[in-house]
Design a protein around this motif. Structure first.
Motif, PDB file in Angstrom:
ATOM      1  N   ILE A 180       5.882  38.717  37.972  1.00  0.00           N
ATOM      2  CA  ILE A 180       5.746  38.400  39.405  1.00  0.00           C
ATOM      3  C   ILE A 180       4.816  37.206  39.589  1.00  0.00           C
ATOM      4  N   PHE A 181       3.753  37.192  38.816  1.00  0.00           N
ATOM      5  CA  PHE A 181       2.814  36.077  38.953  1.00  0.00           C
ATOM      6  C   PHE A 181       3.502  34.752  38.629  1.00  0.00           C
ATOM      7  N   GLU A 182       4.354  34.771  37.634  1.00  0.00           N
ATOM      8  CA  GLU A 182       5.124  33.568  37.274  1.00  0.00           C
ATOM      9  C   GLU A 182       5.961  33.083  38.467  1.00  0.00           C
ATOM     10  N   MET A 183       6.610  34.059  39.152  1.00  0.00           N
ATOM     11  CA  MET A 183       7.438  33.699  40.310  1.00  0.00           C
ATOM     12  C   MET A 183       6.581  33.025  41.382  1.00  0.00           C
ATOM     13  N   ILE A 184       5.393  33.599  41.603  1.00  0.00           N
ATOM     14  CA  ILE A 184       4.495  33.058  42.624  1.00  0.00           C
ATOM     15  C   ILE A 184       4.069  31.635  42.249  1.00  0.00           C
ATOM     16  N   ALA A 185       3.585  31.508  41.019  1.00  0.00           N
ATOM     17  CA  ALA A 185       3.081  30.198  40.576  1.00  0.00           C
ATOM     18  C   ALA A 185       4.204  29.160  40.626  1.00  0.00           C
ATOM     19  N   SER A 186       5.403  29.561  40.183  1.00  0.00           N
ATOM     20  CA  SER A 186       6.450  28.534  40.100  1.00  0.00           C
ATOM     21  C   SER A 186       6.950  28.119  41.484  1.00  0.00           C
ATOM     22  N   ARG A 187       6.882  29.024  42.476  1.00  0.00           N
ATOM     23  CA  ARG A 187       7.266  28.599  43.842  1.00  0.00           C
ATOM     24  C   ARG A 187       6.416  27.396  44.258  1.00  0.00           C
ATOM     25  N   TYR A 188       5.103  27.495  43.995  1.00  0.00           N
ATOM     26  CA  TYR A 188       4.212  26.409  44.426  1.00  0.00           C
ATOM     27  C   TYR A 188       4.327  25.182  43.520  1.00  0.00           C
ATOM     28  N   LEU A 189       4.441  25.419  42.228  1.00  0.00           N
ATOM     29  CA  LEU A 189       4.537  24.269  41.321  1.00  0.00           C
ATOM     30  C   LEU A 189       5.844  23.504  41.568  1.00  0.00           C
TER      31      LEU A 189
END
Ligand code: ADP
Ligand code: ASP
Ligand code: MG
Length: 449
Positions: free
Chosen positions: A78-87
């Protein structure tokens, strides 16, 4: 330059909600909107919302992430999904902004269970604002540096306003993350869901803005929830009082608590559509001089499900002192606030959200029985409360008759009726299962005829 008192220059505080911040394309639209009007200088942003139906809101993912930590489950996916939305937004906009170290630090704290739920969920707005500030070339002003909460969770307005006015404004404009602030001990505290609207209202009040523009994904406040009624009409003008009624009774377009700061300073609110920037949207003020639409008696129709009605009757109650007080005292002892109190001559009901009484229901009923000594005492659950709101209803006889006739013809049972003393609304209860139909029937009987 500071945000101190402005002499002549006009200024608008503009808030963009989740769907307006969902991806790089939306950021571009926002820049266009700001460039079209140089008075739009203070920007409040939400966390990234849904890009399409079925997509996730960043804030929901952050809550989910916290739930994983609580249960000791790995949340790396889930953290990956969050980070990649912003990146992804950063990369698509070609921004030179290094977010990786902050994201890595956040992940470390999550893994070490060294972060509160409120701080974690606030990061959605935080990263949105960092990105938007970089994209616009505006200054990032952290909400934690000026939105100050009291110990009881209310906002300390004076201190907050003062703190925002003292923030140095180095660039041309500022971007502020919505939804959170800090407690007296410096820890992060969030508003309830949808709270970025409140941050925008506080910023507008603190800076004596000329207008508070709230940009979302609909062209203003609509006469009914567009998820219930097909293509409802937009309402061009709404008073603060009507908006308070509408949002309290269920219209979620603006957080119900965002009205107070702007009303105190008499700052108009303009609800606008990021995807249709030319539409004028809805204007909200204390009152309107000209009546643009004299035939419109209902401003909006809204409602919420899952209420309970506790009803009691007692022969001769109208001549007895204190029966209602005894009922309300029982509820107060259980820390329950009551939404509506419709009454007849020898009977009275209290209407409240079911979740607020669920836990202590049997104790509450027993205490009411003992202390108010009613002849009958009942409770009904699965009630939806529907509200017809309109500042002109008070001058128009027959509105409630029309409402009841329309519902009756459609076979919808009315469980409760209540009108506020200011005659700004007519509230009635129907079964949960009839909720959407009741809203549609009312809309059709008032709007298309
Ligand atoms: P944002 O993310 O911009 O804060 P919200 O989702 O909080 O937006 O609020 C906008 C949504 O509110 C609309 O997309 C619409 O589905 C919903 N809504 C419910 N009732 C109404 C209403 N009466 N008028 C307009 N929108 C409404
Ligand atoms: N992001 C927060 C929420 O989803 C606050 C907001 O969008 O206003 O509730
Ligand atoms: Mg919202």
């Amino acid at each position: 330059m500071g945000f101190g008192p402005r002499e002549e220059q006009k200024m608008k505080v503009v808030k963009f909600g989740g769907s307006s911040m969902a991806d790089a394309g939306q950021y571009r639209k926002i820049r266009e909107i700001l460039m079209a009007d140089p008075e739009r200088r203070v920007v409040v942003v939400s966390a990234a919302g849904k890009r399409f139906s079925g997509d996730h809101k960043l804030t929901d993912l952050l809550y989910l992430c916290y739930a994983h930590i609580q249960y000791g489950v790995d949340c790396s996916g889930i953290f990956e999904m969050i980070a990649s939305r912003y990146l992804d937004i950063r990369d698509e906009l070609g921004l030179d902004l290094c977010l990786e170290p902050e994201l890595a630090e956040l992940k470390k704290r999550i893994d070490a269970k060294n972060i509160s739920q409120e701080e974690l969920v606030s990061r959605g707005e935080y990263f949105s604002a960092k990105l938007m500030a970089a994209y616009l070339g505006f200054q990032f002003v952290d909400a934690a540096d000026w939105v100050k909460f009291n110990m009881d969770g209310t906002v300390n307005q004076e201190e907050s306003y003062e703190a925002l006015r003292h923030q140095a404004l180095l660039g041309y404009g500022a971007v502020i993350p919505g939804f959170y602030g800090c407690m007296p001990d410096g820890t992060i505290h969030t508003f309830s869901r949808g709270g970025s609207d409140i941050t925008g209202a506080l910023a507008a009040a603190a800076l004596d803005a000329d207008v508070y523009e709230n940009w979302t994904d609909v062209s203003g406040i609509l006469m009914a929830d567009p998820r219930i009624v097909d293509d409802p009409q937009a309402i061009p003008e709404v008073t603060y009082d009507e908006l308070r009624e509408l949002s309290y009774s269920g219209a979620q377009v603006l957080h119900e608590d965002s009205i107070f700061p702007v009303r105190e300073k008499n700052i108009p609110v303009n609800i606008r559509n990021t995807n249709q920037p030319d539409a004028p949207g809805t204007m909200i003020r204390a009152s309107f001089e000209m009546d643009q639409d004299p035939d419109r008696f209902i401003t909006g129709i809204t409602g919420k499900k899952d209420f309970s009605i506790i009803s009691l009757s007692k022969r001769g109650m109208s001549n007895q002192v204190g029966v209602l007080r005894k009922v309300l005292t029982v509820l107060e002892r259980h820390n329950i606030s009551v939404d509506y109190v419709p009454n007849g001559i020898d009977n009275v009901s209290v209407v409240l959200p079911t979740h607020s009484i669920e836990r202590d229901l049997y104790t509450i009923m027993a205490e009411i029985k003992k202390e108010a000594e009613p002849d009958t005492l009942d409770v009904h659950h699965h009630i939806a409360v529907v509200a017809a709101v309109g500042r002109k209803m008070a001058f128009r006889p027959g509105i409630s008759g029309k409402i009841f006739a329309a519902l009756g013809e459609s076979g919808i049972n009315i469980r409760m009726i209540n009108q506020g003393p200011d005659e700004l609304n007519i509230i009635f209860g129907v079964d949960n299962k009839d909720f959407k139909e009741a809203i549609r029937v009312l809309y059709n009987s008032f709007v298309t005829k």
